[in-house]
Design a protein around this motif. Sequence first.
Motif, PDB file in Angstrom:
ATOM      1  N   GLU A   1       1.244  -0.901   0.111  1.00  8.21           N
ATOM      2  CA  GLU A   1       0.069   0.020   0.049  1.00  8.21           C
ATOM      3  C   GLU A   1       0.723   1.115  -0.418  1.00  8.21           C
ATOM      4  OE1 GLU A   1      -1.645   2.976   2.383  1.00  8.21           O
ATOM      5  OE2 GLU A   1      -0.145   1.714   3.560  1.00  8.21           O
ATOM      6  N   ALA A   2       2.160   1.337  -0.239  1.00 12.37           N
ATOM      7  CA  ALA A   2       3.127   2.072   0.217  1.00 12.37           C
ATOM      8  C   ALA A   2       4.223   2.424  -0.445  1.00 12.37           C
ATOM      9  CB  ALA A   2       3.710   1.962   1.653  1.00 12.37           C
ATOM     10  N   GLU A   3       4.646   3.117  -1.548  1.00  8.42           N
ATOM     11  CA  GLU A   3       5.784   2.937  -2.393  1.00  8.42           C
ATOM     12  C   GLU A   3       6.700   3.820  -0.962  1.00  8.42           C
ATOM     13  OE1 GLU A   3       5.061   5.552  -5.750  1.00  8.42           O
ATOM     14  OE2 GLU A   3       3.149   6.145  -4.588  1.00  8.42           O
ATOM     15  N   ASN A   4       7.798   3.724  -1.279  1.00  7.46           N
ATOM     16  CA  ASN A   4       9.416   4.569  -1.138  1.00  7.46           C
ATOM     17  C   ASN A   4      10.510   4.599  -2.274  1.00  7.46           C
ATOM     18  OD1 ASN A   4      10.015   4.050   1.515  1.00  7.46           O
ATOM     19  ND2 ASN A   4       8.654   1.587   1.263  1.00  7.46           N
ATOM     20  N   ARG A   5      11.412   6.264  -1.827  1.00  6.25           N
ATOM     21  CA  ARG A   5      12.408   6.531  -2.389  1.00  6.25           C
ATOM     22  C   ARG A   5      13.239   6.861  -1.535  1.00  6.25           C
ATOM     23  NH1 ARG A   5      10.011  10.353  -7.143  1.00  6.25           N
ATOM     24  NH2 ARG A   5       8.284   8.768  -7.847  1.00  6.25           N
ATOM     25  N   GLY A   6      14.491   7.335  -2.494  1.00  9.93           N
ATOM     26  CA  GLY A   6      15.115   7.614  -1.844  1.00  9.93           C
ATOM     27  C   GLY A   6      15.046   9.179  -1.258  1.00  9.93           C
ATOM     28  N   ILE A   7      15.906   9.009  -0.301  1.00 10.46           N
ATOM     29  CA  ILE A   7      16.439  10.588   0.630  1.00 10.46           C
ATOM     30  C   ILE A   7      16.465  11.630   0.093  1.00 10.46           C
ATOM     31  CG2 ILE A   7      18.636  10.621   1.388  1.00 10.46           C
ATOM     32  CD1 ILE A   7      15.654  11.111   3.550  1.00 10.46           C
ATOM     33  N   ASP A   8      16.884  12.038  -0.693  1.00 11.43           N
ATOM     34  CA  ASP A   8      17.450  12.239  -1.878  1.00 11.43           C
ATOM     35  C   ASP A   8      16.659  12.779  -3.719  1.00 11.43           C
ATOM     36  OD1 ASP A   8      19.963  13.048  -0.627  1.00 11.43           O
ATOM     37  OD2 ASP A   8      21.255  11.340  -1.643  1.00 11.43           O
ATOM     38  N   ASP A   9      16.272  11.717  -3.131  1.00  7.65           N
ATOM     39  CA  ASP A   9      15.165  11.787  -4.782  1.00  7.65           C
ATOM     40  C   ASP A   9      14.753  13.038  -5.216  1.00  7.65           C
ATOM     41  OD1 ASP A   9      15.563   9.442  -5.476  1.00  7.65           O
ATOM     42  OD2 ASP A   9      13.988   8.964  -5.973  1.00  7.65           O
ATOM     43  N   PHE A  10      13.581  13.770  -3.327  1.00  5.63           N
ATOM     44  CA  PHE A  10      13.044  15.101  -3.562  1.00  5.63           C
ATOM     45  C   PHE A  10      14.223  15.830  -2.144  1.00  5.63           C
ATOM     46  CE2 PHE A  10       9.704  12.125  -4.101  1.00  5.63           C
ATOM     47  CZ  PHE A  10       9.175  12.085  -5.671  1.00  5.63           C
ATOM     48  N   GLY A  11      15.672  15.749  -3.291  1.00  2.00           N
ATOM     49  CA  GLY A  11      16.545  16.237  -1.750  1.00  2.00           C
ATOM     50  C   GLY A  11      15.601  17.839  -1.489  1.00  2.00           C
ATOM     51  N   LYS A  12      15.368  18.645  -2.760  1.00  2.00           N
ATOM     52  CA  LYS A  12      15.387  19.923  -1.687  1.00  2.00           C
ATOM     53  C   LYS A  12      13.886  20.528  -1.266  1.00  2.00           C
ATOM     54  CE  LYS A  12      12.828  21.740  -5.954  1.00  2.00           C
ATOM     55  NZ  LYS A  12      12.355  22.863  -7.302  1.00  2.00           N
ATOM     56  N   PHE A  13      12.907  19.467  -1.159  1.00  2.00           N
ATOM     57  CA  PHE A  13      12.096  19.495  -0.108  1.00  2.00           C
ATOM     58  C   PHE A  13      12.850  18.569   1.223  1.00  2.00           C
ATOM     59  CE2 PHE A  13      10.617  19.927  -4.519  1.00  2.00           C
ATOM     60  CZ  PHE A  13       9.891  20.783  -4.063  1.00  2.00           C
ATOM     61  N   LEU A  14      13.308  19.002   1.221  1.00  2.78           N
ATOM     62  CA  LEU A  14      13.469  17.779   2.845  1.00  2.78           C
ATOM     63  C   LEU A  14      13.655  18.943   3.924  1.00  2.78           C
ATOM     64  CD1 LEU A  14      17.360  15.467   1.501  1.00  2.78           C
ATOM     65  CD2 LEU A  14      14.448  14.642   2.597  1.00  2.78           C
ATOM     66  N   PRO A  15      13.223  17.839   5.106  1.00  7.45           N
ATOM     67  CA  PRO A  15      12.632  18.739   6.363  1.00  7.45           C
ATOM     68  C   PRO A  15      14.196  19.287   6.786  1.00  7.45           C
ATOM     69  CG  PRO A  15      12.527  16.676   7.016  1.00  7.45           C
ATOM     70  CD  PRO A  15      13.065  16.607   5.372  1.00  7.45           C
TER      71      PRO A  15
END
Lengths: 139, 139
Positions: free
Chosen positions: B125-139
């Motif tokens: 039911e869930a998908e995962n992506r690497g931490i850097d895949d949306f790097g500019k949006f990281l907290p």
Amino acid sequence: MMAFLTPLKRIPTPKGEVRHGIRVDDAGFVGFGEAYISEIFSEETKGWKRHRLMTMNLIVLKGTVSFSIYNENTQECEKFLISAEKEQLYSRLTVPPGLWMAFRGEGNENSLVLNIASHPHDPNEAENRGIDDFGKFLP
Amino acid sequence: MMAFLTPLKRIPTPKGEVRHGIRVDDAGFVGFGEAYISEIFSEETKGWKRHRLMTMNLIVLKGTVSFSIYNENTQECEKFLISAEKEQLYSRLTVPPGLWMAFRGEGNENSLVLNIASHPHDPNEAENRGIDDFGKFLP
């Protein structure tokens, strides 16, 4: 019906654990009304309280807590120790309605207890007694 | 649908607080599937994860956590800071399905996040992506 413990898994990962709580298909789950957290200071005891409708599913999130569950009809008392600090003591305590409960903060710091309650908070649904009313059964 | 914060009450008592979590009649509650706890170590970030079905209701039980919620369709990102240590930052974060989430442990100690999830855990039911895949949006 009696109170009972269910040991819970803690799954380590390099960035922090995942700790199980309760699933809709778990033993002891009878419905969702409210989730709330009770803090208990070290060496303090909250109680006695008895719910008419609410089934409580209690998970210790921080610290160590001892629980006394007292059945006034049979005059039987059960005691449980749950801790977030020791993996072998990390369990869920299911308390069906109709039983008195008191709980005590063990250890040196405050403790936190999560209740996944079958009914939302309603003061008309619960009774309170003084801490000494069932003094010999205190945790 | 967007993610949103709901401030939560903390009721002091001489033996320890009662902290609100979520009630069946609260905004953001869409059903109960599972309650579980995610620990996040200081300065670590978990993510990105996106649920297809699950609505998450997230409550920080210990420490301070920053959350990034990213909508890949609109390319909008929302950031939230929640803390159990500061009463004015004690809130519930509701995350509807279809949004990417990453979260970071702030402060010097580990933090704990409770998820009152609308669906039980299911890796399909869930998908995962690497931490850097949306790097500019990281907290």
